[in-house]
Design a protein around this motif. Structure first.
Motif, PDB file in Angstrom:
ATOM      1  N   MET A  45       0.822  -1.221   0.000  1.00 46.51           N
ATOM      2  CA  MET A  45       0.000   0.000   0.000  1.00 46.51           C
ATOM      3  C   MET A  45       0.850   1.263   0.000  1.00 46.51           C
ATOM      4  O   MET A  45       0.378   2.340  -0.374  1.00 46.51           O
ATOM      5  CB  MET A  45      -0.963  -0.001   1.194  1.00 46.51           C
ATOM      6  N   ILE A  46       2.132   1.140   0.449  1.00 49.84           N
ATOM      7  CA  ILE A  46       3.024   2.301   0.374  1.00 49.84           C
ATOM      8  C   ILE A  46       4.082   2.125  -0.723  1.00 49.84           C
ATOM      9  O   ILE A  46       5.045   2.883  -0.806  1.00 49.84           O
ATOM     10  CB  ILE A  46       3.700   2.574   1.734  1.00 49.84           C
ATOM     11  N   GLY A  47       3.878   1.091  -1.564  1.00 50.69           N
ATOM     12  CA  GLY A  47       4.707   0.943  -2.753  1.00 50.69           C
ATOM     13  C   GLY A  47       5.937   0.068  -2.613  1.00 50.69           C
ATOM     14  O   GLY A  47       6.835   0.134  -3.462  1.00 50.69           O
ATOM     15  N   ILE A  66       1.113  11.075   5.594  1.00 48.54           N
ATOM     16  CA  ILE A  66       1.575  12.365   5.067  1.00 48.54           C
ATOM     17  C   ILE A  66       1.607  13.384   6.199  1.00 48.54           C
ATOM     18  O   ILE A  66       0.831  13.304   7.156  1.00 48.54           O
ATOM     19  CB  ILE A  66       0.712  12.867   3.897  1.00 48.54           C
ATOM     20  N   GLU A  67       2.495  14.331   6.055  1.00 52.77           N
ATOM     21  CA  GLU A  67       2.794  15.247   7.149  1.00 52.77           C
ATOM     22  C   GLU A  67       1.571  16.016   7.646  1.00 52.77           C
ATOM     23  O   GLU A  67       1.369  16.173   8.842  1.00 52.77           O
ATOM     24  CB  GLU A  67       3.880  16.238   6.705  1.00 52.77           C
ATOM     25  N   PHE A  90      -6.878   8.851   6.596  1.00 54.32           N
ATOM     26  CA  PHE A  90      -5.741   9.729   6.322  1.00 54.32           C
ATOM     27  C   PHE A  90      -5.101   9.319   4.993  1.00 54.32           C
ATOM     28  O   PHE A  90      -5.446   8.276   4.414  1.00 54.32           O
ATOM     29  CB  PHE A  90      -4.702   9.689   7.453  1.00 54.32           C
ATOM     30  N   GLN A  91      -4.186  10.162   4.537  1.00 52.67           N
ATOM     31  CA  GLN A  91      -3.456   9.864   3.310  1.00 52.67           C
ATOM     32  C   GLN A  91      -2.057   9.357   3.665  1.00 52.67           C
ATOM     33  O   GLN A  91      -1.459   9.796   4.657  1.00 52.67           O
ATOM     34  CB  GLN A  91      -3.357  11.111   2.425  1.00 52.67           C
ATOM     35  N   ILE A  92      -1.553   8.460   2.825  1.00 48.64           N
ATOM     36  CA  ILE A  92      -0.235   7.888   3.092  1.00 48.64           C
ATOM     37  C   ILE A  92       0.746   8.303   2.000  1.00 48.64           C
ATOM     38  O   ILE A  92       0.355   8.707   0.903  1.00 48.64           O
ATOM     39  CB  ILE A  92      -0.302   6.352   3.176  1.00 48.64           C
ATOM     40  N   ASN A  93       2.030   8.193   2.344  1.00 46.37           N
ATOM     41  CA  ASN A  93       3.086   8.493   1.376  1.00 46.37           C
ATOM     42  C   ASN A  93       3.404   7.239   0.568  1.00 46.37           C
ATOM     43  O   ASN A  93       4.025   6.290   1.069  1.00 46.37           O
ATOM     44  CB  ASN A  93       4.358   8.962   2.096  1.00 46.37           C
ATOM     45  N   THR A  98       2.496   9.555  -4.957  1.00 45.18           N
ATOM     46  CA  THR A  98       1.063   9.814  -4.776  1.00 45.18           C
ATOM     47  C   THR A  98       0.702   9.675  -3.306  1.00 45.18           C
ATOM     48  O   THR A  98       1.513   9.226  -2.483  1.00 45.18           O
ATOM     49  CB  THR A  98       0.216   8.851  -5.622  1.00 45.18           C
ATOM     50  N   HIS A  99      -0.542  10.028  -3.001  1.00 43.81           N
ATOM     51  CA  HIS A  99      -0.982  10.005  -1.609  1.00 43.81           C
ATOM     52  C   HIS A  99      -2.363   9.341  -1.524  1.00 43.81           C
ATOM     53  O   HIS A  99      -3.378  10.030  -1.385  1.00 43.81           O
ATOM     54  CB  HIS A  99      -1.035  11.410  -1.021  1.00 43.81           C
ATOM     55  N   PRO A 100      -2.402   8.019  -1.608  1.00 43.65           N
ATOM     56  CA  PRO A 100      -3.688   7.323  -1.523  1.00 43.65           C
ATOM     57  C   PRO A 100      -4.349   7.537  -0.163  1.00 43.65           C
ATOM     58  O   PRO A 100      -3.682   7.763   0.845  1.00 43.65           O
ATOM     59  CB  PRO A 100      -3.314   5.851  -1.710  1.00 43.65           C
ATOM     60  N   TRP A 101      -5.690   7.456  -0.183  1.00 42.81           N
ATOM     61  CA  TRP A 101      -6.457   7.547   1.063  1.00 42.81           C
ATOM     62  C   TRP A 101      -6.649   6.140   1.638  1.00 42.81           C
ATOM     63  O   TRP A 101      -6.903   5.187   0.905  1.00 42.81           O
ATOM     64  CB  TRP A 101      -7.833   8.155   0.793  1.00 42.81           C
ATOM     65  N   VAL A 102      -6.534   6.014   2.968  1.00 39.09           N
ATOM     66  CA  VAL A 102      -6.786   4.730   3.616  1.00 39.09           C
ATOM     67  C   VAL A 102      -7.709   4.932   4.812  1.00 39.09           C
ATOM     68  O   VAL A 102      -7.746   6.007   5.419  1.00 39.09           O
ATOM     69  CB  VAL A 102      -5.483   4.046   4.096  1.00 39.09           C
ATOM     70  N   TYR A 103      -8.451   3.866   5.094  1.00 38.04           N
ATOM     71  CA  TYR A 103      -9.252   3.827   6.317  1.00 38.04           C
ATOM     72  C   TYR A 103      -8.490   2.952   7.305  1.00 38.04           C
ATOM     73  O   TYR A 103      -8.078   1.829   6.984  1.00 38.04           O
ATOM     74  CB  TYR A 103     -10.623   3.239   6.035  1.00 38.04           C
TER      75      TYR A 103
END
Length: 577
Positions: A45-47, A66-67, A90-93, A98-103
């Motif tokens: 999920m973070i690549g 993300i910050e 929140f969004q992740i790095n 990119t900054h995908p959204w996760v629950y």
């Protein structure tokens, strides 16, 4: 339980890695959230592959949030410590930038020496979140369009009123003012310079208005060329504001003058409806329309009294119509030579219970402004038609009565069809019910009015021009307009011997009408000298207090039938001799 979850073998199993989301185990202690384990899906999920994530030593949740979301997530974690579960978005790095959204949802599974162990799932919700954000963006855009004028970006009327109400509540101790602006004959700008220039004027005016209201104020566009604003009274400087407006207009090099007016209302009661406040500014503005030497006016107590009077009339006028408080009066028309009555003009009088008779000048202008005049006109027409029908059926003497039509009547339903249907309803010959239209109505929207009147003429209805001579196009109208009878404006008979001009004007207007085979009725005939003048110049018919005041239709009927016509004429002659 903890030892099983911390077993790497379990996280590498096919069962765990087929779950549609990342799974992590974390430890929360001393304000830090440490990652103990996570499955391949969490790493992906973070690549990263699981091995790459381990090599990068990603051991803190902060490292992939993300910050801008970190502080909020940590707050949610702190709140969740007391409940035993944590949920947030929140969004992740991601590795690709990119900054995908996760629950993120975590449940407490164990506590060891004040170290809280949580098992959590991460679910990719990027598509759903993007759809949600797009919907919010669309809704915000739609809301903006709904609230703002498309050309100038200022608030529309309803939003202006709402924002003004909020502004007044926000600063209860501040004095505020509402200013309504209007450019006289703005349509000329579009006609002379084109709509592009006209729009540019409006946009420049909007920028100025925003500068006037500054940060503590509200501005709106509430009409084609009308603007309104609300801002602190201490910032009001009309001389400076008008100077800025003129500088803006001069800078556009239009080549002609544009007069801008303003109506000002200093707010006295912040609890009254904002639309009421705007009406007061509008009243102040209307008080200087057409006054070249005045550019702004303040709302005053007299205007308030007039507005309260109008509101009172508005509240009862429909009930008054339903209860038949409006009475038909008739101003008789006379043959100047013989003194015999030849017909009449239907007028309206309002007999209001508990108040007596209301003067026409107190309610007719408001009825015209509100459009209610059309309902009242048709009420009067029906009453007159009913009276004429009674006369015919009873074999009584019948003389034509003219009824008045306002300009608004030509735009309500179909005046021609309504009038003809009325004649049919009472089986009434068209020669008995005549129609009067003021000269000013002829001067507007000629196509609609001329077409309707020509249709009525073809059906045998007599058309009279009322207040003839009061406008600027009278002689052209004698040539072009559908007209059977001219009613000469009474203004020409006032002070008729003062310099001789009035007499000359009346004489030539009557002679011209006679040559065109158009009968003339002189209005406002009040003295014996008036009658002698009319006889001298060949004007055959007249109305006025010399012959008779407006009288109830029942009294007019007695006059027509000759019951006391002689006595009435003698009384009038004595009074005005």
């Amino acid at each position: 339980m903890c030892s099983i979850l911390e077993n790497r073998g379990l996280f590498e199993s096919s069962v765990v890695n087929t779950v549609p989301g990342g799974i992590i185990v974390c430890e929360i202690a001393e304000g830090k959230t440490k990652l103990l384990n996570y499955n391949r899906k969490a790493a992906e999920m973070i690549g990263y592959t699981l091995e790459e994530a381990e090599a990068k030593k990603i051991t803190e949740i902060d490292q992939f949030i993300i910050e801008k979301d970190r502080y909020r997530v940590m707050e949610e974690v702190e709140k969740g410590l007391y409940k035993g579960s944590i949920s947030c978005e929140f969004q992740i790095n991601h590795r690709d930038g990119t900054h995908p959204w996760v629950y993120f949802h975590a449940e407490r599974v164990r506590e060891i020496a004040n170290h809280l162990i949580y098992a959590a799932v991460l679910v990719d919700m990027t598509r759903a979140k993007e759809a949600e954000l797009e919907a919010k963006k669309h809704a915000a855009h739609s809301q903006y369009i709904y609230e703002h004028d498309a050309l100038t970006g200022l608030y529309r009327k309803e939003t202006f009123e709402k924002k003004t109400e909020e502004l007044l509540k926000k600063y209860p101790d501040e004095d505020f003012v509402i200013v309504k602006w209007d450019a006289e004959h703005f349509k000329l700008i579009n006609e002379l310079s084109g709509y592009e220039i006209g729009n540019q004027v409006l946009m420049n005016a909007a920028k100025l208005l925003m500068n006037f209201v500054r940060r503590r104020g509200v501005a709106g566009r509430i009409g084609a060329d009308q603007f309104i604003s609300c801002y602190p009274l201490r910032n009001l400087d009309m001389q400076r504001s008008l100077r800025k407006v003129q500088e803006m207009l001069e800078g556009m090099h239009l080549g002609y003058e544009v007069k801008v007016n303003a109506g000002i209302y200093v707010i006295q009661d912040k609890n009254e409806p904002v639309d009421f406040m705007c009406d007061k500014a509008a009243l102040a503005l209307s008080s200087i329309e057409g006054k070249y030497m005045e550019s702004y006016a303040y709302y005053g107590k007299k205007m308030m009294n007039n507005m309260m009077r109008e509101q009172e009339i508005k509240n009862v006028m429909r009930e008054a119509l339903e209860n038949e408080q409006f009475k038909v009066y008739v101003q008789p028309k006379f043959d100047v030579t013989t003194g015999k009555v030849v017909g009449g003009e239907a007028l309206v009088r309002w007999e209001r219970p508990g108040h007596g008779f209301v003067k026409p000048e107190e309610f007719i202008p408001f009825f015209e402004q509100s459009g209610f005049i059309s309902s009242m006109d048709r009420y009067i027409w029906k009453k007159v038609a009913g009276y004429l029908d009674d006369c015919v059926r009873q074999g009584k003497k019948v003389l034509p009565i003219s009824v008045n039509a306002s300009r608004i009547d030509f735009y309500r339903d179909n005046l021609y069809e309504h009038f003809i249907d009325l004649l049919k309803e009472y089986n009434l010959a068209s020669k008995y019910l005549e129609l009067e239209v003021t000269e000013s109505a002829y001067a507007t929207d000629e196509d609609i009015i001329y077409t309707t009147l020509e249709q009525l003429q073809d059906a045998g209805v007599t058309i009279l021009i009322d207040d003839f001579g009061s406008g600027y196009s009278s002689f052209n109208m004698m040539k072009e307009a559908p007209v059977d009878v001219l009613k000469l404006d009474m203004v020409f008979l006032k002070d008729i011997d003062k310099n001789g001009r009035g007499k000359t004007i009346v004489k030539h207007m009557v002679q011209l009408a006679n040559e065109l085979m158009i009968p003339v009725i002189a209005e406002g005939v009040e003295t014996k000298e008036h009658v002698e003048l009319l006889q001298e110049i060949g004007c055959d018919y007249a109305q006025g207090y010399y012959f008779s005041r407006p009288i109830p239709i029942e009294e007019y009927d007695h006059m027509v039938q000759g019951v006391y016509a002689k006595k009435a004429e003698e009384n009038s002659a004595e009074k005005y001799a």
